[in-house]
Structures are given as structure tokens and as C-alpha cells.
Design a protein around this motif. Structure first.
Motif, PDB file in Angstrom:
ATOM      1  N   GLY A   1       0.794  -1.234   0.000  1.00 46.61           N
ATOM      2  CA  GLY A   1       0.000   0.000   0.000  1.00 46.61           C
ATOM      3  C   GLY A   1       0.820   1.274   0.000  1.00 46.61           C
ATOM      4  N   GLY A   2       0.079   2.382   0.152  1.00 49.47           N
ATOM      5  CA  GLY A   2       0.700   3.707   0.097  1.00 49.47           C
ATOM      6  C   GLY A   2       1.738   3.911   1.186  1.00 49.47           C
ATOM      7  N   ILE A   3       1.487   3.392   2.372  1.00 52.51           N
ATOM      8  CA  ILE A   3       2.488   3.456   3.449  1.00 52.51           C
ATOM      9  C   ILE A   3       3.445   2.271   3.332  1.00 52.51           C
TER      10      ILE A   3
ATOM     11  N   ASP B   1       0.929  -8.797   1.747  1.00 58.31           N
ATOM     12  CA  ASP B   1      -0.261  -8.004   1.402  1.00 58.31           C
ATOM     13  C   ASP B   1      -1.229  -8.953   0.718  1.00 58.31           C
TER      14      ASP B   1
ATOM     15  N   PRO C   1       0.462  -1.624   8.489  1.00 55.40           N
ATOM     16  CA  PRO C   1      -0.232  -0.512   7.829  1.00 55.40           C
ATOM     17  C   PRO C   1      -1.347  -1.008   6.902  1.00 55.40           C
TER      18      PRO C   1
ATOM     19  N   GLY D   1      -5.037  -1.752   5.581  1.00 60.87           N
ATOM     20  CA  GLY D   1      -6.367  -1.207   5.835  1.00 60.87           C
ATOM     21  C   GLY D   1      -6.680  -0.036   4.944  1.00 60.87           C
ATOM     22  N   VAL D   2      -7.933   0.421   5.021  1.00 58.48           N
ATOM     23  CA  VAL D   2      -8.336   1.524   4.134  1.00 58.48           C
ATOM     24  C   VAL D   2      -7.973   2.878   4.759  1.00 58.48           C
TER      25      VAL D   2
ATOM     26  N   ASN E   1     -11.324  -1.716   9.045  1.00 60.27           N
ATOM     27  CA  ASN E   1      -9.959  -1.928   9.538  1.00 60.27           C
ATOM     28  C   ASN E   1      -9.897  -2.773  10.809  1.00 60.27           C
TER      29      ASN E   1
ATOM     30  N   ILE F   1      -9.599  -6.298   9.687  1.00 60.07           N
ATOM     31  CA  ILE F   1      -8.260  -6.578   9.129  1.00 60.07           C
ATOM     32  C   ILE F   1      -7.232  -6.723  10.260  1.00 60.07           C
TER      33      ILE F   1
ATOM     34  N   ILE G   1      -0.387   0.570  12.777  1.00 55.43           N
ATOM     35  CA  ILE G   1      -0.479   1.864  12.085  1.00 55.43           C
ATOM     36  C   ILE G   1      -1.918   2.099  11.609  1.00 55.43           C
TER      37      ILE G   1
ATOM     38  N   ASN H   1      -5.665   2.793  10.990  1.00 57.63           N
ATOM     39  CA  ASN H   1      -6.598   3.646  11.744  1.00 57.63           C
ATOM     40  C   ASN H   1      -7.975   3.014  11.921  1.00 57.63           C
TER      41      ASN H   1
ATOM     42  N   VAL I   1       1.212   3.145  16.655  1.00 51.91           N
ATOM     43  CA  VAL I   1       2.271   4.035  16.152  1.00 51.91           C
ATOM     44  C   VAL I   1       1.699   5.452  16.011  1.00 51.91           C
TER      45      VAL I   1
ATOM     46  N   HIS J   1      -4.376   9.120  18.877  1.00 53.48           N
ATOM     47  CA  HIS J   1      -4.036   9.547  17.509  1.00 53.48           C
ATOM     48  C   HIS J   1      -5.306   9.842  16.716  1.00 53.48           C
TER      49      HIS J   1
ATOM     50  N   ALA K   1      -1.992  10.525   4.536  1.00 53.61           N
ATOM     51  CA  ALA K   1      -0.523  10.604   4.608  1.00 53.61           C
ATOM     52  C   ALA K   1       0.101   9.220   4.399  1.00 53.61           C
ATOM     53  N   THR K   2       1.037   9.137   3.488  1.00 56.02           N
ATOM     54  CA  THR K   2       1.722   7.866   3.247  1.00 56.02           C
ATOM     55  C   THR K   2       3.241   8.031   3.428  1.00 56.02           C
TER      56      THR K   2
ATOM     57  N   MET L   1       4.107   9.222   6.875  1.00 55.07           N
ATOM     58  CA  MET L   1       3.808   8.108   7.785  1.00 55.07           C
ATOM     59  C   MET L   1       4.874   7.032   7.686  1.00 55.07           C
TER      60      MET L   1
HETATM   61  P1  NAD Z   1      -3.537   1.897   1.119  1.00 54.90           P
HETATM   62  O1  NAD Z   1      -4.933   1.624   0.692  1.00 54.90           O
HETATM   63  O2  NAD Z   1      -2.648   2.629   0.181  1.00 54.90           O
HETATM   64  O3  NAD Z   1      -2.800   0.561   1.516  1.00 54.90           O
HETATM   65  C1  NAD Z   1      -3.372  -0.371   2.370  1.00 54.90           C
HETATM   66  C2  NAD Z   1      -2.867  -1.740   1.977  1.00 54.90           C
HETATM   67  O4  NAD Z   1      -3.427  -2.687   2.878  1.00 54.90           O
HETATM   68  C3  NAD Z   1      -3.274  -2.173   0.545  1.00 54.90           C
HETATM   69  O5  NAD Z   1      -2.138  -2.558  -0.188  1.00 54.90           O
HETATM   70  C4  NAD Z   1      -4.210  -3.348   0.786  1.00 54.90           C
HETATM   71  O6  NAD Z   1      -4.138  -4.359  -0.208  1.00 54.90           O
HETATM   72  C5  NAD Z   1      -3.675  -3.851   2.126  1.00 54.90           C
HETATM   73  N1  NAD Z   1      -4.605  -4.715   2.828  1.00 54.90           N
HETATM   74  C6  NAD Z   1      -5.961  -4.620   2.931  1.00 54.90           C
HETATM   75  N2  NAD Z   1      -6.434  -5.652   3.651  1.00 54.90           N
HETATM   76  C7  NAD Z   1      -5.368  -6.386   4.019  1.00 54.90           C
HETATM   77  C8  NAD Z   1      -5.204  -7.569   4.779  1.00 54.90           C
HETATM   78  N3  NAD Z   1      -6.231  -8.211   5.315  1.00 54.90           N
HETATM   79  N4  NAD Z   1      -3.950  -8.049   4.945  1.00 54.90           N
HETATM   80  C9  NAD Z   1      -2.890  -7.418   4.415  1.00 54.90           C
HETATM   81  N5  NAD Z   1      -2.979  -6.301   3.681  1.00 54.90           N
HETATM   82  C10 NAD Z   1      -4.205  -5.794   3.495  1.00 54.90           C
HETATM   83  O7  NAD Z   1      -3.618   2.701   2.519  1.00 54.90           O
HETATM   84  P2  NAD Z   1      -2.451   3.514   3.277  1.00 54.90           P
HETATM   85  O8  NAD Z   1      -2.462   4.915   2.804  1.00 54.90           O
HETATM   86  O9  NAD Z   1      -1.188   2.725   3.195  1.00 54.90           O
HETATM   87  O10 NAD Z   1      -3.010   3.524   4.779  1.00 54.90           O
HETATM   88  C11 NAD Z   1      -3.117   2.331   5.494  1.00 54.90           C
HETATM   89  C12 NAD Z   1      -3.705   2.590   6.878  1.00 54.90           C
HETATM   90  O11 NAD Z   1      -2.817   3.395   7.658  1.00 54.90           O
HETATM   91  C13 NAD Z   1      -5.038   3.346   6.859  1.00 54.90           C
HETATM   92  O12 NAD Z   1      -5.906   2.773   7.800  1.00 54.90           O
HETATM   93  C14 NAD Z   1      -4.662   4.749   7.303  1.00 54.90           C
HETATM   94  O13 NAD Z   1      -5.714   5.442   7.899  1.00 54.90           O
HETATM   95  C15 NAD Z   1      -3.563   4.447   8.293  1.00 54.90           C
HETATM   96  N6  NAD Z   1      -2.666   5.554   8.620  1.00 54.90           N
HETATM   97  C16 NAD Z   1      -2.246   5.652   9.906  1.00 54.90           C
HETATM   98  C17 NAD Z   1      -1.388   6.670  10.283  1.00 54.90           C
HETATM   99  C18 NAD Z   1      -0.911   6.780  11.706  1.00 54.90           C
HETATM  100  O14 NAD Z   1      -0.390   7.832  12.091  1.00 54.90           O
HETATM  101  N7  NAD Z   1      -0.999   5.742  12.516  1.00 54.90           N
HETATM  102  C19 NAD Z   1      -0.945   7.606   9.329  1.00 54.90           C
HETATM  103  C20 NAD Z   1      -1.399   7.466   8.022  1.00 54.90           C
HETATM  104  C21 NAD Z   1      -2.276   6.435   7.666  1.00 54.90           C
END
Ligand code: NAD
Ligand code: LMR
Length: 317
Positions: free
Chosen positions: A18-20, A41, A82, A84-85, A100, A103, A123, A125, A152, A183, A227-228, A231
Motif C-alpha cells: 500500500g501507500g504506506i 499483502d 499498515p 487497511g483503508v 480496519n 483486518i 499503524i 486507523n 504508532v 491519535h 498521509a503515506t 507516515m
Molecule cells: P492503502 O490503501 O494505500 O494501503 C493499504 C494496503 O493494505 C493495501 O495494499 C491493501 O491491499 C492492504 N490490505 C488490505 N487488507 C489487508 C489484509 N487483510 N492483509 C494485508 N494487507 C491488506 O492505505 P495507506 O495509505 O497505506 O493507509 C493504510 C492505513 O494506515 C489506513 O488505515 C490509514 O488510515 C492508516 N494511517 C495511519 C497513520 C498513523 O499515524 N498511525 C498515518 C497514516 C495512515
């Protein structure tokens, strides 16, 4: 048998496509002490792993597809989640809960069953609720060690450091703003009284910006997520602290969301903890709050208690 010795550190990233997950995996591939990086993933992991594996750092990269969760988390020392959506404009972090929580529950349960001694950094949310979800899943797997489960919150620290350094004209490396609580919006409590050179107006504006920095990015990305890159940087900073502690470095301290007795109303709370080989070694005292910060903390606790209860209730329903 666990892979950890003084020399070997195996890390798994769950949601690595994913993005992070992708930039975080890149930063971990570059970490001098990571010896193996497991990329998991439900989508795209083999491609990300193949790409990373061509980088000429010494860690071994192994990709695991959707059906290989157990293998991905077996024998690892540190797991970063990381998966989740992310938010879109107009959404709160709590709106992500239903998707999430499921997940994180699945992933934490797999870690508990296959690597019960691993350190876990959540990570996904809403962190205020997904950490209690993970705790309950680990309890069901008979593998809950409160010293080893972390939410985190490092991005709040990174933002605070950046915004305050800009306001006072110092290099970010010279700035270290305590941020406690949770957070999400008002549950994020920056303690800006450490910087008396800030005016009351600056403190108010900076507090709001640190609490709602995530919304700034969600709005700017305009539907393409949250944020990716910042993060990934923040999670790599957290991972580096955990790895240094795992390798025996003394005095490694981070602000992070853990099971805590710092606030009597909140079972989990982010504050400064010292890390050791087994996770949290010591909870350090919270700095004395001024009246403005006491007020922030009161608002934080109201929301945080509800978020924590929601996570625990989901897991036990
Ligand atoms: P994203 O959609 O770009 O990536 C999420 C990845 O998770 C995808 O590749 C998806 O295929 C994968 N995924 C989904 N279900 C899964 C599962 N059961 N097992 C393994 N992988 C799975 O999203 P993102 O931008 O990377 O963000 C991910 C999460 O991080 C979000 O919930 C976002 O809110 C959270 N986040 C947290 C913080 C923080 O400070 N803690 C900061 C930014 C984002
Ligand atoms: C952040 O603080 O950037 C993350 O929690 C993502 C979000 O939804 O704002």
C-alpha cells in the motif's frame, strides 16, 4: 525457535503493497540492522518484494501472497501493520473502524499464533480503537504481552517537530515536542509549553495544526488517500527505536500508544516509554501540564475512552 539474536532482526510489514507499506518497506530495506524483511499483502506483495530484492543492501526480502499470512509472520521479531483503508475527504478516522478492525483482528491473531513474542506496531486507523482490537485478538491467541503491542503515533511527533521548528526558526533535529494521548483530532495532545518562546496565539494555532495535520493531507490528496510518505518516515523512526532496543541499546525512548497507567481513565495512552528487548521497559513521567494543556487533556480523555471501549467491544462481541 525465534530468529532474534544480538545480530539478526526479522521484520514483517503487513499491508506492504500500500501507500504506506511500500515506502516503509523501502526504508526498512535500507536499515543496517534488518536482516530479513517479510513483505505481506493481500494484493501485489510478490511484485513489491521482487522490486525491493534488487536493492544492494544486505537484508533478504521475501514476498508472501494473500494465502501466506502464517508464513509471513513466523519467526519475526517486529511486525508493522499498515494494512487497511485510508480516509477520503469528509471522513473521520472512526469511519474506517468497521473495515480496519476486521483486518487488524485477523493480522494480530496470526501474529499471536505464529510469533507470540514479536513486537507489534499498529499503524492502521483508527489507532485509538485498532490497538484494543489487536490486544483482544492477541489475548484470544494466548499471546498478549502489553509490553509488546504499540499504536504508532510517531507521525504526531514528527509533525509537531516540523511545525514547531518552523515557528521558532530552529532545525527540526533540535526540536522535540512531547505529544501525549491518542491519535485522532482532539485526542492528540501536544505539550507546547516546553517552548515558552511561542506566543499564546502560536500555541493555539500549532496545537490545532498538530491535532488536525492528517486532515490537511487528506484534503490536499483530494480523494487519493491520506498521509503515506510522512507516515512511512514516522513508522521507520518507530521501527528503528524498536530495533535498537531489541539489539540491546539502553535508554531508547519513544512516544507511543500502549497499555498504560498514566491516565487512570484510559487503558491505553500515548506517552514516553523506554524500550528494552522485551518491549516497554519503563513508562517515563509526563511533563507537568499548564492550564491550557490540562484543558486539552480533558477533551482528549472524553473521546479516547470511547474509542478504546469501541475497539474492545468489537473484539469481544
Ligand atoms: P492503502 O490503501 O494505500 O494501503 C493499504 C494496503 O493494505 C493495501 O495494499 C491493501 O491491499 C492492504 N490490505 C488490505 N487488507 C489487508 C489484509 N487483510 N492483509 C494485508 N494487507 C491488506 O492505505 P495507506 O495509505 O497505506 O493507509 C493504510 C492505513 O494506515 C489506513 O488505515 C490509514 O488510515 C492508516 N494511517 C495511519 C497513520 C498513523 O499515524 N498511525 C498515518 C497514516 C495512515
Ligand atoms: C494521519 O494522521 O495522517 C493519519 O492518521 C491518516 C489520517 O487519516 O489522517
Amino acid at each position: 525457535m525465534r530468529a532474534t539474536s544480538a545480530r539478526f532482526v526479522k521484520v514483517a510489514v503487513l499491508g506492504a503493497g500500500g501507500g504506506i507499506g511500500q515506502p516503509l518497506s523501502l526504508l526498512l530495506k535500507h536499515h543496517k540492522d534488518v536482516t530479513q524483511l517479510n513483505i505481506y499483502d493481500v494484493k501485489g506483495a510478490p511484485g513489491v518484494a521482487a522490486d525491493l530484492s534488487h536493492i544492494s543492501t544486505s537484508s533478504k526480502v521475501v514476498g508472501f501472497g494473500a494465502e501466506q499470512l502464517a508464513e509471513a509472520v513466523t519467526g519475526v521479531d517486529l511486525v508493522l501493520i499498515p494494512a487497511g483503508v485510508p480516509r477520503k475527504p469528509g471522513m473521520t478516522r472512526d469511519d474506517l473502524f468497521n473495515t480496519n478492525a476486521n483486518i487488524v483482528q485477523t493480522l494480530a491473531s496470526a501474529v499471536g499464533k505464529n510469533s507470540p513474542k514479536a513486537i507489534i506496531g499498529v499503524i492502521s486507523n483508527p489507532v485509538n480503537s485498532t490497538v484494543p482490537v489487536a490486544a483482544e485478538a492477541l489475548k484470544k491467541a494466548g499471546a498478549y504481552d502489553p509490553r509488546k503491542l504499540f499504536g504508532v503515533t510517531t507521525l504526531d511527533l514528527v509533525r509537531a517537530r516540523t511545525f514547531v521548528s518552523e515557528a521558532i526558526g530552529k532545525a527540526p533535529v533540535e526540536v522535540d515536542v512531547p505529544v501525549i494521548g491518542g491519535h485522532s483530532g482532539e485526542t492528540i495532545v501536544p505539550l507546547l509549553s516546553k517552548y515558552p518562546e511561542l506566543s499564546a496565539e502560536q500555541v493555539k494555532a500549532l496545537t490545532h495544526r498538530i491535532q488536525f495535520g492528517g486532515d490537511e493531507v487528506v484534503k490536499a490528496k483530494d480523494g487519493a488517500g491520506s498521509a503515506t510518505l510522512s507516515m512511512a518516515y514516522a513508522a521507520a523512526e518507530f521501527a528503528d527505536a524498536a530495533i535498537r532496543a531489541l539489539k540491546g541499546e539502553q535508554g531508547v525512548a519513544v512516544y507511543t500508544f500502549v497499555k498504560s497507567e498514566v491516565n487512570p481513565k484510559c487503558e491505553y495512552f500515548s506517552s514516553l516509554v523506554e524500550l528494552g528487548k522485551e518491549g516497554v521497559a519503563k513508562t517515563l513521567p509526563v511533563p507537568k501540564l499548564n492550564a491550557f494543556e490540562e484543558d486539552l487533556l480533558e477533551k482528549c480523555v472524553d473521546g479516547l475512552v470511547k474509542n478504546i471501549q469501541k475497539g474492545a467491544a468489537f473484539a469481544n462481541k
